[in-house]
Write an enzyme that holds these catalytic residues in place. Structure first.
Site, PDB file in Angstrom:
ATOM      1  CE  LYS A  69      -5.014   4.356  -8.314  1.00  0.00           C
ATOM      2  NZ  LYS A  69      -4.130   5.104  -9.205  1.00  0.00           N
TER       3      LYS A  69
ATOM      4  CD  GLU B 186       8.324  -6.582  -4.421  1.00  0.00           C
ATOM      5  OE1 GLU B 186       9.393  -5.940  -4.359  1.00  0.00           O
ATOM      6  OE2 GLU B 186       8.265  -7.807  -4.291  1.00  0.00           O
TER       7      GLU B 186
ATOM      8  CB  CYS C  24      12.271  -0.328  -7.587  1.00  0.00           C
ATOM      9  SG  CYS C  24      11.900  -1.822  -8.506  1.00  0.00           S
TER      10      CYS C  24
ATOM     11  CD  GLU D 214      13.379   5.086  -5.302  1.00  0.00           C
ATOM     12  OE1 GLU D 214      12.426   5.637  -4.724  1.00  0.00           O
ATOM     13  OE2 GLU D 214      13.307   3.956  -5.785  1.00  0.00           O
TER      14      GLU D 214
HETATM   15  P1  NDP Z   1       3.524   6.043  -5.806  1.00  0.00           P
HETATM   16  O1  NDP Z   1       3.805   5.461  -4.478  1.00  0.00           O
HETATM   17  O2  NDP Z   1       3.316   7.487  -5.921  1.00  0.00           O
HETATM   18  O3  NDP Z   1       2.242   5.352  -6.468  1.00  0.00           O
HETATM   19  C1  NDP Z   1       2.120   3.959  -6.588  1.00  0.00           C
HETATM   20  C2  NDP Z   1       0.661   3.610  -6.746  1.00  0.00           C
HETATM   21  O4  NDP Z   1      -0.026   3.905  -5.535  1.00  0.00           O
HETATM   22  C3  NDP Z   1      -0.061   4.405  -7.831  1.00  0.00           C
HETATM   23  O5  NDP Z   1      -1.005   3.581  -8.470  1.00  0.00           O
HETATM   24  C4  NDP Z   1      -0.743   5.496  -7.034  1.00  0.00           C
HETATM   25  O6  NDP Z   1      -1.830   6.068  -7.713  1.00  0.00           O
HETATM   26  C5  NDP Z   1      -1.176   4.713  -5.831  1.00  0.00           C
HETATM   27  N1  NDP Z   1      -1.510   5.493  -4.646  1.00  0.00           N
HETATM   28  C6  NDP Z   1      -1.076   6.728  -4.310  1.00  0.00           C
HETATM   29  N2  NDP Z   1      -1.627   7.097  -3.127  1.00  0.00           N
HETATM   30  C7  NDP Z   1      -2.410   6.078  -2.724  1.00  0.00           C
HETATM   31  C8  NDP Z   1      -3.245   5.867  -1.590  1.00  0.00           C
HETATM   32  N3  NDP Z   1      -3.390   6.779  -0.612  1.00  0.00           N
HETATM   33  N4  NDP Z   1      -3.910   4.702  -1.484  1.00  0.00           N
HETATM   34  C9  NDP Z   1      -3.782   3.760  -2.440  1.00  0.00           C
HETATM   35  N5  NDP Z   1      -3.035   3.912  -3.559  1.00  0.00           N
HETATM   36  C10 NDP Z   1      -2.344   5.059  -3.681  1.00  0.00           C
HETATM   37  O7  NDP Z   1       4.724   5.535  -6.703  1.00  0.00           O
HETATM   38  P2  NDP Z   1       5.005   5.878  -8.206  1.00  0.00           P
HETATM   39  O8  NDP Z   1       3.866   5.452  -9.076  1.00  0.00           O
HETATM   40  O9  NDP Z   1       5.467   7.297  -8.268  1.00  0.00           O
HETATM   41  O10 NDP Z   1       6.217   4.883  -8.516  1.00  0.00           O
HETATM   42  C11 NDP Z   1       7.500   5.174  -8.146  1.00  0.00           C
HETATM   43  C12 NDP Z   1       7.891   4.419  -6.884  1.00  0.00           C
HETATM   44  O11 NDP Z   1       7.620   3.028  -7.015  1.00  0.00           O
HETATM   45  C13 NDP Z   1       9.385   4.515  -6.648  1.00  0.00           C
HETATM   46  O12 NDP Z   1       9.661   4.857  -5.310  1.00  0.00           O
HETATM   47  C14 NDP Z   1       9.904   3.110  -6.927  1.00  0.00           C
HETATM   48  O13 NDP Z   1      11.052   2.781  -6.252  1.00  0.00           O
HETATM   49  C15 NDP Z   1       8.734   2.254  -6.586  1.00  0.00           C
HETATM   50  N6  NDP Z   1       8.792   1.004  -7.329  1.00  0.00           N
HETATM   51  C16 NDP Z   1       9.141  -0.154  -6.690  1.00  0.00           C
HETATM   52  C17 NDP Z   1       9.273  -1.347  -7.378  1.00  0.00           C
HETATM   53  C18 NDP Z   1       9.637  -2.637  -6.663  1.00  0.00           C
HETATM   54  O14 NDP Z   1       9.438  -3.707  -7.222  1.00  0.00           O
HETATM   55  N7  NDP Z   1      10.182  -2.596  -5.454  1.00  0.00           N
HETATM   56  C19 NDP Z   1       9.026  -1.415  -8.805  1.00  0.00           C
HETATM   57  C20 NDP Z   1       8.637  -0.168  -9.392  1.00  0.00           C
HETATM   58  C21 NDP Z   1       8.535   0.998  -8.656  1.00  0.00           C
HETATM   59  P3  NDP Z   1      -1.628   7.507  -8.440  1.00  0.00           P
HETATM   60  O15 NDP Z   1      -0.514   7.322  -9.421  1.00  0.00           O
HETATM   61  O16 NDP Z   1      -2.928   7.734  -9.082  1.00  0.00           O
HETATM   62  O17 NDP Z   1      -1.291   8.497  -7.361  1.00  0.00           O
END
Ligand code: NDP
Length: 503
Positions: free
Chosen positions: A188, A262, A296, A398
């Site tokens: 997803k 992550e 991140c 962040e």
């Molecule tokens: P989000 O947490 O908003 O979303 C991540 C994913 O989770 C998306 O596909 C999102 O879908 C999905 N999601 C949201 N709500 C749910 C739910 N209730 N159940 C299941 N899936 C859900 O993060 P972002 O996409 O905004 O990414 C930014 C964040 O990711 C930052 O905090 C960053 O630090 C972190 N990150 C960490 C990395 C690492 O390796 N540690 C690498 C890259 C990013 P949808 O977009 O459709 O809401």
């Protein structure tokens, strides 16, 4: 826009996909009843329509993955090796079209896709193609009366949830180890960057039996939630924000499903008095402004020894002011628009909050005026905040955008205490020519990774992941295969003698 601010021109020939993107379920392209628009952050215009997957679509995808699992888990390691290598080859041969697609999708400068995302994604598949041949159990010495062996077993259907900032690399980090270990996957992607994942799986899915790799696009609270809470999902592998990670973990803990998390980060670059400032300056720019700072691993907190603080701050400010902000599709662009106007406004609000708490604005801190169709984009100037004693929210939040906070320190004790005060623990760095001091500091910084005299170095084989609010589990390493297996023990008795318990 002031005259000193550099911007790129308007690029012709923007991407626009005529047909709506399908869901990919059981090897088939499935049309969804509803779609939602994908917006190009450089202009604010719609460029594609993405399928809005429902809980029913998730059900079908998990069923397809479940039925493919029995076949896929039995494929030989040499078959899996060959197929993972073939994925890397296909991507490499197709490399030309990815930079524009990735830049259109999330606004990262087009130069980064060809330089970083495509080769890294291919390399991840090549790495797991190699290490899969070493997937083996062990024998456990238990004396002459028994033969005890362990075997790593695949878990079943993996739910892979990925964010929008580096979707091609993220999907490779999930798919390659999960498939190598014999699992099947339902991905997803983020609603903000779905097209590249659909296009990538379209490119390679015929290499695998139907149902081994599936993609359900849609919204997190609906499709994402349905996937992570599905009773036939055996593992949740999540990359995204800490709050979303917590929410998902709450659900999976009820079902006792293992998870890899992550999450976010707040990286500190600790600069010692003897550091080579030429190198540090380059690393700071890359660390906080590459990928628009939407990473991140971003080094959003520069902690400089007071003897070099002013000098380095001035260098970084001068370089930040000359960064070329513009159309993500223009090869001259160094920093593109942030992923959405909403995210840009959030970054701007965090900057305003830090300023109201006493941080000093040294560069950026505003939305630039952009010409022509770029006026609809979500741009933000690279920003440098001075917060010498590290007491504003800029030192712990962040930003996930192009914002650097610069602090000053005097003793190792002080800098370690302040760097470790944040909730996150993903990556930190130390710059020093005194290796004893560098290793001493590296040992005391609470994070899954510490770089010495570099930033962003993540060669395959080096485990990536965090501690504290940055999550748990490691990607990109041989040990990652074990994240997608469970250990099965077979204990064979070679002896008929039994303790005299029942006589
Ligand atoms: P989000 O947490 O908003 O979303 C991540 C994913 O989770 C998306 O596909 C999102 O879908 C999905 N999601 C949201 N709500 C749910 C739910 N209730 N159940 C299941 N899936 C859900 O993060 P972002 O996409 O905004 O990414 C930014 C964040 O990711 C930052 O905090 C960053 O630090 C972190 N990150 C960490 C990395 C690492 O390796 N540690 C690498 C890259 C990013 P949808 O977009 O459709 O809401």
């Amino acid at each position: 826009m002031t005259t000193t601010e550099a911007t790129t021109g308007v690029t012709a020939g923007r991407l626009s996909l005529a047909a709506p993107q399908p869901l990919l379920i059981g090897g088939e392209e499935v049309r969804a009843a509803r779609t939602f628009p994908a917006v190009d952050p450089s202009t604010g215009r719609v460029w594609a329509q993405v399928a809005e997957g429902t809980a029913g679509d998730v059900d079908r995808a998990v069923a397809a993955a479940r039925s493919a699992f029995d076949t896929w888990r039995r494929t030989s390691l040499d078959t899996r090796q060959a197929l993972l290598w073939a994925v890397a080859e296909r991507l490499t041969q197709d490399a030309g079209r990815w930079p524009a697609l990735l830049a259109t999708e999330n606004g990262r400068a087009i130069r980064e896709g060809g330089l970083i995302d495509v080769p890294t994604a291919a390399e991840i598949f090549r790495f797991f193609s190699g290490v899969v041949r070493d997937l083996h159990g062990r024998t456990v010495p238990c004396g002459p009366g028994a033969h005890v062996s362990t075997t790593p077993r695949p878990l079943g259907v993996v739910a892979a949830i990925i964010p929008w900032n580096s979707p091609l690399i993220s999907v490779a980090h999930k798919l390659a180890p999960a498939l190598a270990a014999g699992n099947t996957v339902v991905v997803k992607p983020s609603e903000l960057a779905s097209v590249s994942t659909v296009e990538f799986v379209r490119l390679v899915q015929d290499l695998f039996p139907p149902g081994v790799v599936n993609v359900v696009t849609g919204f997190g609270p609906e499709a994402g939630h349905a996937l992570v809470s599905h009773p036939d999902v055996a593992k949740v592998s999540f990359t995204g924000g800490t709050e979303t990670g917590r929410r998902i973990l709450g659900g999976v803990s009820e079902r006792l499903v293992p998870a890899l998390m992550e999450l976010g980060g707040k990286g500190a670059m600790v600069v010692c008095p003897d550091a080579d400032l030429d190198t540090v300056t380059e690393d700071v720019l890359t660390g906080v402004f590459a990928a628009n700072g939407e990473v991140c691993f971003a080094s959003s907190r520069l902690m400089v020894h007071r003897d070099r603080h002013e000098e380095l701050l001035e260098r970084v400010v001068a370089r930040a002011e000359s960064i070329v902000v513009g159309d993500a599709l223009d090869p001259a662009t160094q920093l593109g628009p942030l992923v959405t106007a909403g995210h840009r406004d959030l970054v701007a609000a965090r900057v305003r909050a830090a300023l109201s708490e006493g941080a000093g604005l040294r560069a950026g801190g505003h939305v630039p005026e952009m010409p022509g169709e770029l006026a609809g984009g979500s741009y933000y100037r690279p920003t440098v905040l001075a917060s010498p004693d590290g007491t504003t929210s800029a030192s712990c939040e962040e930003f996930f955008g192009p914002v650097l906070t610069v602090e000053s320190w005097t003793s190792e004790e002080e800098v370690v205490e302040r760097a470790n005060r944040v909730a996150f623990g993903l990556a930190n760095g130390v710059w020093s020519t005194d290796l004893a001091q560098a290793y001493r500091l590296a040992d005391r910084l609470d994070s899954g990774m510490v770089w010495i005299n570099t930033w962003f170095a993540t060669p395959l084989g080096q485990p990536q992941g965090g501690v504290k609010a940055s999550g748990f589990g490691r990607e990109g390493a041989t040990s990652t295969l074990l994240e997608y297996t469970s250990t099965k023990v077979v204990h064979a008795s070679l002896d008929t003698a039994r303790p005299p318990m029942w006589t």
